[in-house]
Design an enzyme around this catalytic site. Structure first.
Site, PDB file in Angstrom:
ATOM      1  N   ASP A  93       0.816  -1.212   0.000  1.00  0.00           N
ATOM      2  CA  ASP A  93       0.000   0.000   0.000  1.00  0.00           C
ATOM      3  C   ASP A  93       0.850   1.262   0.000  1.00  0.00           C
ATOM      4  O   ASP A  93       0.479   2.270  -0.608  1.00  0.00           O
ATOM      5  CB  ASP A  93      -0.935   0.014   1.216  1.00  0.00           C
ATOM      6  N   ASP A 130       9.296  -8.757  -7.593  1.00  0.00           N
ATOM      7  CA  ASP A 130       9.304  -9.602  -6.396  1.00  0.00           C
ATOM      8  C   ASP A 130       7.923 -10.203  -6.110  1.00  0.00           C
ATOM      9  O   ASP A 130       7.795 -11.345  -5.667  1.00  0.00           O
ATOM     10  CB  ASP A 130       9.716  -8.795  -5.144  1.00  0.00           C
ATOM     11  N   SER A 132      15.576  -9.265  -7.928  1.00  0.00           N
ATOM     12  CA  SER A 132      14.199  -9.130  -8.417  1.00  0.00           C
ATOM     13  C   SER A 132      13.994  -9.976  -9.673  1.00  0.00           C
ATOM     14  O   SER A 132      12.953 -10.629  -9.832  1.00  0.00           O
ATOM     15  CB  SER A 132      13.862  -7.662  -8.697  1.00  0.00           C
ATOM     16  N   SER A 148      14.656  -1.726  -1.588  1.00  0.00           N
ATOM     17  CA  SER A 148      13.558  -1.158  -2.353  1.00  0.00           C
ATOM     18  C   SER A 148      14.036  -0.825  -3.763  1.00  0.00           C
ATOM     19  O   SER A 148      15.238  -0.834  -4.048  1.00  0.00           O
ATOM     20  CB  SER A 148      13.038   0.106  -1.677  1.00  0.00           C
TER      21      SER A 148
END
Length: 364
Positions: free
Chosen positions: A130, A139, A210, A329
């Site tokens: 979110d 991912d 990833s 990230s």
């Protein structure tokens, strides 16, 4: 290190699992006492090993982790706004099958229902979390996709199959780079993330792990999809192209892959083990499925042998896997190449076990 090649891949998988088991009780696996994909990835590797070895020790260890977090009524605490929370649910199917206990099905239902509550892109793509609005990350295809297909098969929820294939198709549509054949780590439909390309919405780099999650997901999808499933052939063709793209970027000297996969010529880029584990697994699994042929065996073997050469050992001869990027990230080049590395991070050990189990049959 030459003597270490005497061990078979399955023996290395066992040594890695046993090293972690001797270091942590199930509930101490970091981050301790949490329903989390770090533990889930490691324990999924252990589950593969347990099935290959028919060793009950591994089932006992996995069950102790799950039972420490799920009560007798199937209640558990998990993050309800992110795909990462679903991954450890992969452990529930075998547990229910082995024990017949309803709490595992109840917990699986909760995780499956999380998918109904997730925010979506305009074309029905799951937001990764979110807090990353309108973002799809590679991912997420593994974090929730394999669970969804296993759930569909175990409990007759066939509509999930088309949903999962739709997620993969959206990733290829928006995140694949036709020149390299690789996929960008993330895509922001809103173009509001600082890393988002103003035209494409993609993050700027091909981050190794990833891409590894993507490969792991697609190869395991083929385990779960019926032969006549609409979209399966498209998935097979996509995986074939993806495997050949990965092999083009393998480091010739070490057999490993770089943190930023296509920029091995940059002096601050570095060889990373968790993505190498995942690529070795993906290539070996694609060979097993007949997606690619024997021309890809050498790359899998070279990657596996490169991983064995990186291993270190403590005073008790326990396995230590180095050069594992910590959790990351999406971001720019500097974001990835300045990330710290760790030893025996569960991202790395779990995927190393998976790679070794899959390489066992390839190297016989």
């Amino acid at each position: 290190m030459t003597q270490h090649f005497v061990k078979s891949p399955i023996e290395w998988a066992r040594a890695a699992c046993d090293s972690i088991m001797s270091t942590y009780t199930p509930m101490e696996l970091p981050p301790a006492e949490r329903w989390h994909y770090h533990q889930g990835v490691f324990l999924c590797g252990m589950e593969m090993l347990g099935e290959a070895e028919q060793d009950d020790r591994y089932d006992t260890y996995i069950q102790a982790y799950v039972d420490g977090l799920i009560d007798e009524n199937g209640n558990l605490y998990f993050a309800r706004d992110e795909l990462d929370a679903v991954q450890a649910g992969l452990l529930l199917f075998r547990l229910e099958e082995r024990t017949g206990h309803s709490k595992y099905r109840i917990a699986a239902d909760k995780l499956r229902n999380l998918l109904n509550t997730l925010n979506l892109t305009s074309e029905g793509g799951y937001w990764h979390k979110d807090k990353y609005a309108y973002n799809m990350w590679l991912d997420g295809l593994y974090m929730a996709g394999v669970f969804a297909l296993k759930y569909a098969n175990a409990y007759g929820d066939g509509a999930l199959r088309s949903t999962v294939l739709h997620q993969e198709k959206l990733m290829r549509k928006y995140m694949k780079d036709e020149e390299t054949g690789l996929l960008y780590h993330a895509w922001d439909e809103s173009r509001k993330m600082p890393w988002a390309n103003a035209e494409t919405g993609c993050s700027p780099e091909f981050w190794g792990r990833s891409l590894g999650w993507y490969g792991l997901a697609v190869t395991q999808f083929l385990d779960e999809l019926p032969a006549d499933e609409p979209g399966r052939e498209e998935l097979v063709n996509s995986l074939r192209d993806f495997v050949h793209a990965l092999i083009r970027y393998q480091d010739a000297e070490s057999g490993l892959w770089y943190q930023i996969v296509d920029k091995g010529d940059q002096p601050d880029n570095w060889l990373e083990t968790s993505c190498t584990n995942l690529f070795v697994y993906t290539i070996a699994k694609a060979i097993k499925h007949g997606v690619v042929g024997q021309e890809c065996v050498d790359a899998a073997v070279k990657g596996y042998e490169g991983l064995i050469r990186t291993l270190k050992f403590d005073e008790r001869e326990r396995v230590i896997l180095p050069l594992i990027c910590i959790g990351t990230s999406a971001g720019d080049y500097e974001n990835y190449v300045t990330r710290p590395t760790s030893e025996n991070d569960l991202h790395g050990v779990g995927t190393f076990v998976m790679a070794c189990v899959e390489m066992e049959s390839l190297m016989k």
